[in-house]
Design an enzyme around this catalytic site. Structure first.
Site, PDB file in Angstrom:
ATOM      1  N   GLU A 181      28.981  70.282  96.186  1.00 43.24           N
ATOM      2  CA  GLU A 181      29.987  70.638  97.192  1.00 43.24           C
ATOM      3  C   GLU A 181      30.986  69.481  97.314  1.00 43.24           C
ATOM      4  OE1 GLU A 181      31.066  73.328  99.251  1.00 43.24           O
ATOM      5  OE2 GLU A 181      32.572  71.760  99.506  1.00 43.24           O
ATOM      6  N   LEU A 229      29.472  71.235 103.385  1.00 42.57           N
ATOM      7  CA  LEU A 229      28.556  72.379 103.292  1.00 42.57           C
ATOM      8  C   LEU A 229      28.991  73.431 104.319  1.00 42.57           C
ATOM      9  CD1 LEU A 229      25.100  70.570 102.998  1.00 42.57           C
ATOM     10  CD2 LEU A 229      26.262  71.907 101.206  1.00 42.57           C
ATOM     11  N   LYS A 234      36.330  82.322 115.499  1.00 41.50           N
ATOM     12  CA  LYS A 234      35.707  83.070 116.614  1.00 41.50           C
ATOM     13  C   LYS A 234      35.542  82.175 117.838  1.00 41.50           C
ATOM     14  CE  LYS A 234      36.360  85.790 113.932  1.00 41.50           C
ATOM     15  NZ  LYS A 234      36.816  85.730 112.524  1.00 41.50           N
ATOM     16  N   GLY A 242      52.475  87.911 108.555  1.00 38.86           N
ATOM     17  CA  GLY A 242      51.309  88.699 108.144  1.00 38.86           C
ATOM     18  C   GLY A 242      50.535  89.200 109.349  1.00 38.86           C
ATOM     19  N   TYR A 252      44.131  90.293 109.025  1.00 40.66           N
ATOM     20  CA  TYR A 252      43.004  89.700 109.757  1.00 40.66           C
ATOM     21  C   TYR A 252      43.406  88.408 110.469  1.00 40.66           C
ATOM     22  CZ  TYR A 252      39.214  92.468 107.560  1.00 40.66           C
ATOM     23  OH  TYR A 252      38.353  93.440 107.163  1.00 40.66           O
ATOM     24  N   GLY A 310      47.286  86.521 103.056  1.00 40.42           N
ATOM     25  CA  GLY A 310      46.171  86.786 102.156  1.00 40.42           C
ATOM     26  C   GLY A 310      45.593  85.506 101.575  1.00 40.42           C
ATOM     27  N   HIS A 340      20.978 103.287 128.544  1.00 38.50           N
ATOM     28  CA  HIS A 340      22.099 103.538 129.449  1.00 38.50           C
ATOM     29  C   HIS A 340      22.169 102.409 130.474  1.00 38.50           C
ATOM     30  CE1 HIS A 340      24.882 105.738 131.979  1.00 38.50           C
ATOM     31  NE2 HIS A 340      24.119 105.424 133.027  1.00 38.50           N
TER      32      HIS A 340
HETATM   33  P1  FAD Z   1      33.753  79.426 100.532  1.00 41.24           P
HETATM   34  O1  FAD Z   1      33.238  79.667 101.885  1.00 41.24           O
HETATM   35  O2  FAD Z   1      35.236  79.233 100.392  1.00 41.24           O
HETATM   36  O3  FAD Z   1      32.993  78.150  99.953  1.00 41.24           O
HETATM   37  C1  FAD Z   1      33.334  77.618  98.726  1.00 41.24           C
HETATM   38  C2  FAD Z   1      32.956  76.148  98.727  1.00 41.24           C
HETATM   39  O4  FAD Z   1      33.065  75.657  97.403  1.00 41.24           O
HETATM   40  C3  FAD Z   1      33.871  75.278  99.588  1.00 41.24           C
HETATM   41  O5  FAD Z   1      33.098  74.516 100.483  1.00 41.24           O
HETATM   42  C4  FAD Z   1      34.579  74.379  98.579  1.00 41.24           C
HETATM   43  O6  FAD Z   1      34.819  73.065  99.070  1.00 41.24           O
HETATM   44  C5  FAD Z   1      33.576  74.337  97.429  1.00 41.24           C
HETATM   45  N1  FAD Z   1      34.191  74.078  96.119  1.00 41.24           N
HETATM   46  C6  FAD Z   1      35.207  74.751  95.529  1.00 41.24           C
HETATM   47  N2  FAD Z   1      35.450  74.275  94.312  1.00 41.24           N
HETATM   48  C7  FAD Z   1      34.561  73.269  94.113  1.00 41.24           C
HETATM   49  C8  FAD Z   1      34.329  72.362  93.048  1.00 41.24           C
HETATM   50  N3  FAD Z   1      35.032  72.407  91.911  1.00 41.24           N
HETATM   51  N4  FAD Z   1      33.361  71.433  93.197  1.00 41.24           N
HETATM   52  C9  FAD Z   1      32.618  71.369  94.335  1.00 41.24           C
HETATM   53  N5  FAD Z   1      32.806  72.194  95.375  1.00 41.24           N
HETATM   54  C10 FAD Z   1      33.755  73.133  95.262  1.00 41.24           C
HETATM   55  N6  FAD Z   1      34.731  86.484 106.695  1.00 41.24           N
HETATM   56  C11 FAD Z   1      33.917  87.247 107.447  1.00 41.24           C
HETATM   57  O7  FAD Z   1      33.022  87.909 106.902  1.00 41.24           O
HETATM   58  N7  FAD Z   1      34.033  87.299 108.815  1.00 41.24           N
HETATM   59  C12 FAD Z   1      34.989  86.593 109.467  1.00 41.24           C
HETATM   60  O8  FAD Z   1      35.075  86.653 110.706  1.00 41.24           O
HETATM   61  C13 FAD Z   1      35.867  85.774 108.708  1.00 41.24           C
HETATM   62  N8  FAD Z   1      36.811  85.043 109.320  1.00 41.24           N
HETATM   63  C14 FAD Z   1      37.618  84.234 108.565  1.00 41.24           C
HETATM   64  C15 FAD Z   1      38.589  83.490 109.220  1.00 41.24           C
HETATM   65  C16 FAD Z   1      39.439  82.668 108.503  1.00 41.24           C
HETATM   66  C17 FAD Z   1      40.482  81.854 109.218  1.00 41.24           C
HETATM   67  C18 FAD Z   1      39.290  82.578 107.087  1.00 41.24           C
HETATM   68  C19 FAD Z   1      40.191  81.666 106.289  1.00 41.24           C
HETATM   69  C20 FAD Z   1      38.337  83.317 106.420  1.00 41.24           C
HETATM   70  C21 FAD Z   1      37.491  84.167 107.159  1.00 41.24           C
HETATM   71  N9  FAD Z   1      36.511  84.939 106.534  1.00 41.24           N
HETATM   72  C22 FAD Z   1      35.710  85.750 107.295  1.00 41.24           C
HETATM   73  C23 FAD Z   1      36.324  84.924 105.073  1.00 41.24           C
HETATM   74  C24 FAD Z   1      35.117  84.021 104.684  1.00 41.24           C
HETATM   75  O9  FAD Z   1      35.324  82.728 105.205  1.00 41.24           O
HETATM   76  C25 FAD Z   1      34.966  83.976 103.180  1.00 41.24           C
HETATM   77  O10 FAD Z   1      34.878  85.291 102.674  1.00 41.24           O
HETATM   78  C26 FAD Z   1      33.710  83.207 102.771  1.00 41.24           C
HETATM   79  O11 FAD Z   1      33.722  81.898 103.282  1.00 41.24           O
HETATM   80  C27 FAD Z   1      33.585  83.159 101.245  1.00 41.24           C
HETATM   81  O12 FAD Z   1      32.428  82.477 100.897  1.00 41.24           O
HETATM   82  P2  FAD Z   1      32.299  81.741  99.469  1.00 41.24           P
HETATM   83  O13 FAD Z   1      30.930  81.170  99.453  1.00 41.24           O
HETATM   84  O14 FAD Z   1      32.722  82.657  98.400  1.00 41.24           O
HETATM   85  O15 FAD Z   1      33.393  80.579  99.490  1.00 41.24           O
HETATM   86  P1  NAD Z   2      45.170  90.039 104.974  1.00 42.14           P
HETATM   87  O1  NAD Z   2      45.185  90.601 103.612  1.00 42.14           O
HETATM   88  O2  NAD Z   2      44.162  90.493 105.952  1.00 42.14           O
HETATM   89  O3  NAD Z   2      46.599  90.295 105.657  1.00 42.14           O
HETATM   90  C1  NAD Z   2      47.793  89.865 105.061  1.00 42.14           C
HETATM   91  C2  NAD Z   2      48.939  90.639 105.711  1.00 42.14           C
HETATM   92  O4  NAD Z   2      50.158  90.013 105.323  1.00 42.14           O
HETATM   93  C3  NAD Z   2      49.015  92.095 105.243  1.00 42.14           C
HETATM   94  O5  NAD Z   2      49.147  92.937 106.358  1.00 42.14           O
HETATM   95  C4  NAD Z   2      50.266  92.119 104.353  1.00 42.14           C
HETATM   96  O6  NAD Z   2      50.933  93.365 104.390  1.00 42.14           O
HETATM   97  C5  NAD Z   2      51.098  91.016 104.974  1.00 42.14           C
HETATM   98  N1  NAD Z   2      52.058  90.375 104.080  1.00 42.14           N
HETATM   99  C6  NAD Z   2      51.862  90.015 102.793  1.00 42.14           C
HETATM  100  N2  NAD Z   2      52.969  89.381 102.313  1.00 42.14           N
HETATM  101  C7  NAD Z   2      53.862  89.343 103.340  1.00 42.14           C
HETATM  102  C8  NAD Z   2      55.190  88.806 103.478  1.00 42.14           C
HETATM  103  N3  NAD Z   2      55.782  88.164 102.471  1.00 42.14           N
HETATM  104  N4  NAD Z   2      55.822  88.958 104.667  1.00 42.14           N
HETATM  105  C9  NAD Z   2      55.201  89.606 105.697  1.00 42.14           C
HETATM  106  N5  NAD Z   2      53.944  90.116 105.621  1.00 42.14           N
HETATM  107  C10 NAD Z   2      53.294  89.984 104.460  1.00 42.14           C
HETATM  108  O7  NAD Z   2      45.117  88.442 104.764  1.00 42.14           O
HETATM  109  P2  NAD Z   2      44.793  87.258 105.789  1.00 42.14           P
HETATM  110  O8  NAD Z   2      45.034  87.684 107.178  1.00 42.14           O
HETATM  111  O9  NAD Z   2      45.534  86.071 105.245  1.00 42.14           O
HETATM  112  O10 NAD Z   2      43.250  87.023 105.568  1.00 42.14           O
HETATM  113  C11 NAD Z   2      42.751  86.682 104.260  1.00 42.14           C
HETATM  114  C12 NAD Z   2      41.370  87.206 104.053  1.00 42.14           C
HETATM  115  O11 NAD Z   2      40.432  86.436 104.801  1.00 42.14           O
HETATM  116  C13 NAD Z   2      41.150  88.642 104.525  1.00 42.14           C
HETATM  117  O12 NAD Z   2      41.575  89.573 103.585  1.00 42.14           O
HETATM  118  C14 NAD Z   2      39.668  88.671 104.737  1.00 42.14           C
HETATM  119  O13 NAD Z   2      39.065  88.896 103.487  1.00 42.14           O
HETATM  120  C15 NAD Z   2      39.362  87.272 105.210  1.00 42.14           C
HETATM  121  N6  NAD Z   2      39.249  87.241 106.698  1.00 42.14           N
HETATM  122  C16 NAD Z   2      38.319  88.048 107.298  1.00 42.14           C
HETATM  123  C17 NAD Z   2      38.197  88.044 108.671  1.00 42.14           C
HETATM  124  C18 NAD Z   2      37.162  88.934 109.303  1.00 42.14           C
HETATM  125  O14 NAD Z   2      36.294  89.427 108.600  1.00 42.14           O
HETATM  126  N7  NAD Z   2      37.205  89.147 110.620  1.00 42.14           N
HETATM  127  C19 NAD Z   2      39.003  87.239 109.450  1.00 42.14           C
HETATM  128  C20 NAD Z   2      39.943  86.437 108.822  1.00 42.14           C
HETATM  129  C21 NAD Z   2      40.054  86.444 107.429  1.00 42.14           C
END
Ligand code: FAD
Ligand code: NAD
Length: 463
Positions: free
Chosen positions: A35, A39, A52, A183, A186, A272, A442
């Site tokens: 990592e 972690l 959250k 955007g 989410y 995105g 309920h």
């Molecule tokens: P990651 O969690 O991105 O972990 C990858 C890890 O690999 C990182 O720690 C990184 O440092 C490490 N790494 C990368 N390359 C290397 C390398 N070459 N060497 C060593 N280490 C490396 N998902 C939900 O289900 N519910 C939610 O409410 C939700 N909310 C989100 C809110 C935000 C603001 C964001 C940005 C994302 C959210 N997501 C949510 C999405 C969720 O965080 C990801 O889908 C999830 O973390 C992906 O898990 P992963 O293990 O694939 O990668």
């Molecule tokens: P998203 O795909 O949810 O939303 C991106 C939005 O931006 C879309 O509605 C799209 O139409 C719009 N958009 C794209 N290009 C644009 C532009 N040039 N101008 C204006 N609007 C534009 O992406 P996100 O909000 O960045 O989140 C990324 C990913 O992280 C999600 O797809 C999801 O997988 C994950 N995530 C999940 C949660 C959750 O599970 N509650 C919360 C946060 C993030």
């Protein structure tokens, strides 16, 4: 260069990587996780958990602000203040507790954790740049790729200065007066709503003509109405053109081609995320790709033998619970168990106000099948009234011939917790009669789940 050997080498200690490591170690597989940052990955450090936490703090502040006005509950308080530094410190405390917990779990299971950035040499060898500038070469039998994803940058408005990603938006030192969110997906709506509740003037610019375009219109209507009530300025069907010359405003263009400017102290770009495919030697493996994601089969195998990939690297849906489920499965397959990644349903929850949940097929996705769809509104649910949350509904989609439930959707306050019941009913192959015949406590929001099933059968009791 120092050298190590291991059976399973995992690149990335996010939810995909650390779950795979724990399960592999439980199954007796010698495992190493590399990592480069912290972690817990995106999820625990800069994603799910911190967002959250900030949403919760904003909800509490908004509640206190409401009570300082005319409260129909008879509660009166002085106008509240927020010290955002203390809020962020509290959030960081939760993150530290959880990431520390992951470290402790890995230690307990005797997983070797290497802190450093991995660079692939070949499908069985990885070099790690350690923090003391030395290098470690690790060879392995199985290589699991779990490096996650990165926020998408707008080329004409790159991150830096006033333009931030969710990472910076989750750790503010001061709150901006005016925030423009690009955007309405989410991140844009979860964080945009939280900032608005913290008193920030928020404008959201979305290219599509409605919010949360990934969800169906009926589900997003209560979210759009709530954003309006909260005073979030929505600019739908608009594209961002860039910053003004002075840099203190965003230029946008609507669908008729009319340009305007939105003043902004800060701009949150949330358009995105993209798989992290560059900068760590992935290209040297020449794996088959699926667009920008690494292509995998239903066992998370890549096109190279004994090289596996999970989580955001493998594309949509980019959700933590998908990454975890894939990681757990890969560990079991490597240990010799027969597993395939074929969930009957993948829950998706958007933590907006109100929350949105989708599990299984939506009415649109089930359009080709002969289905019954039924909805039960929270306006007819006693518990919803007592918590002042009558907006929204629960909807069920089931086959007409045998009443097998194919999908659930809900929008409303607290409906994220219904995702468990929705997922279980679909995974267990429940029919409408199973849910209709289950006694639901309920007064709970869950009674709307039973009533939706009853309504699909033609005999709802409370509507
Ligand atoms: P990651 O969690 O991105 O972990 C990858 C890890 O690999 C990182 O720690 C990184 O440092 C490490 N790494 C990368 N390359 C290397 C390398 N070459 N060497 C060593 N280490 C490396 N998902 C939900 O289900 N519910 C939610 O409410 C939700 N909310 C989100 C809110 C935000 C603001 C964001 C940005 C994302 C959210 N997501 C949510 C999405 C969720 O965080 C990801 O889908 C999830 O973390 C992906 O898990 P992963 O293990 O694939 O990668
Ligand atoms: P998203 O795909 O949810 O939303 C991106 C939005 O931006 C879309 O509605 C799209 O139409 C719009 N958009 C794209 N290009 C644009 C532009 N040039 N101008 C204006 N609007 C534009 O992406 P996100 O909000 O960045 O989140 C990324 C990913 O992280 C999600 O797809 C999801 O997988 C994950 N995530 C999940 C949660 C959750 O599970 N509650 C919360 C946060 C993030």
């Amino acid at each position: 260069m120092n050298e190590q050997k291991t059976t399973l080498l995992i690149i990335g200690g996010g939810p995909g990587g650390y779950i795979a490591a724990i399960r592999a170690a439980q199954l007796g597989i010698e495992t190493t996780v590399v990592e480069g940052a912290e972690l817990g990955g995106t999820c625990l450090n800069i994603g799910c958990i911190p967002s959250k936490a900030m949403i919760h703090a904003a909800d509490e502040f908004a509640k206190a602000t409401d009570y300082a006005g005319d409260s129909h509950l008879g509660i009166h308080v002085q106008a509240p203040k927020i010290e955002i530094g203390t809020t962020v410190k509290w959030k960081n405390g939760i993150v530290a507790k959880l990431t520390g917990g992951v470290g402790a779990l890995l230690k307990k299971h005797k997983v070797t954790v290497v802190k450093g950035w991995a660079n692939i040499v070949d499908g069985k060898t990885v070099d790690v740049a350690l923090s003391d500038a030395s290098r470690l070469r690790i060879s392995c039998t199985h290589l699991l790729l779990a490096p996650g994803s990165l926020p998408v940058e707008l080329p004409f408005m790159p991150f830096g200065g006033r333009v931030v990603s969710s990472t910076e938006a989750l750790s503010p030192t001061v709150l901006p007066k005016k925030l423009v969110v690009v955007g309405a997906g989410y991140i844009g709506l979860e964080l945009g709503t939280a900032y608005r509740k913290l008193g920030v003037d928020v404008s959201v610019v979305e290219a599509v003509d409605r919010v949360l375009p990934a969800y169906d219109v009926e589900l997003t209507k209560p979210v759009a109405a709530s954003l309006k009530r909260l005073g979030v300025n929505l600019h739908l069907g608009c594209t961002v053109q860039g910053l003004t010359a002075s840099g203190d405003a965003v230029r946008i263009r609507d669908s008729a081609g009319t340009e305007s400017e939105l003043q902004a102290d800060q701009i949150l770009v949330a358009v995105g995320r993209r798989p992290r495919t560059e900068g760590w030697g992935l290209e040297s493996l020449m794996l088959d790709m699926n667009g920008r994601c690494v292509k995998i089969d239903d066992q998370c195998r890549t096109s190279m033998r004994d090289v596996w990939a999970i989580g955001d690297l493998t594309g949509e849906p980019m959700l933590a619970h998908r990454a975890m489920a894939q990681g757990e499965m890969v560990a079991e397959i490597i240990s010799g168990k027969r597993r395939h990644f074929q969930p009957a349903a993948m829950p998706a929850v958007c933590f907006t106000d109100p929350e949105v949940v989708v599990v299984g097929k939506t009415p649109d996705e089930a359009a080709g099948l002969d289905c019954i769809t039924a909805m039960f509104p929270f306006a007819a649910n006693g518990r919803a009234m007592t918590i002042e949350s009558t907006d929204g509904f629960v909807r069920v989609v089931a086959r007409r011939d045998n009443h097998l439930i194919l999908g659930w959707q809900a929008v409303g306050n607290g409906v994220s917790e219904l995702s468990t019941a929705f997922g279980q009913s679909i995974e267990m192959g429940a029919m409408l009669e199973d849910i209709a015949g289950t006694i639901h406590a309920h007064p709970t929001l869950g009674e709307a789940v039973q009533e939706a099933a009853l309504r699909a059968l033609g005999h709802a009791l409370h509507i």
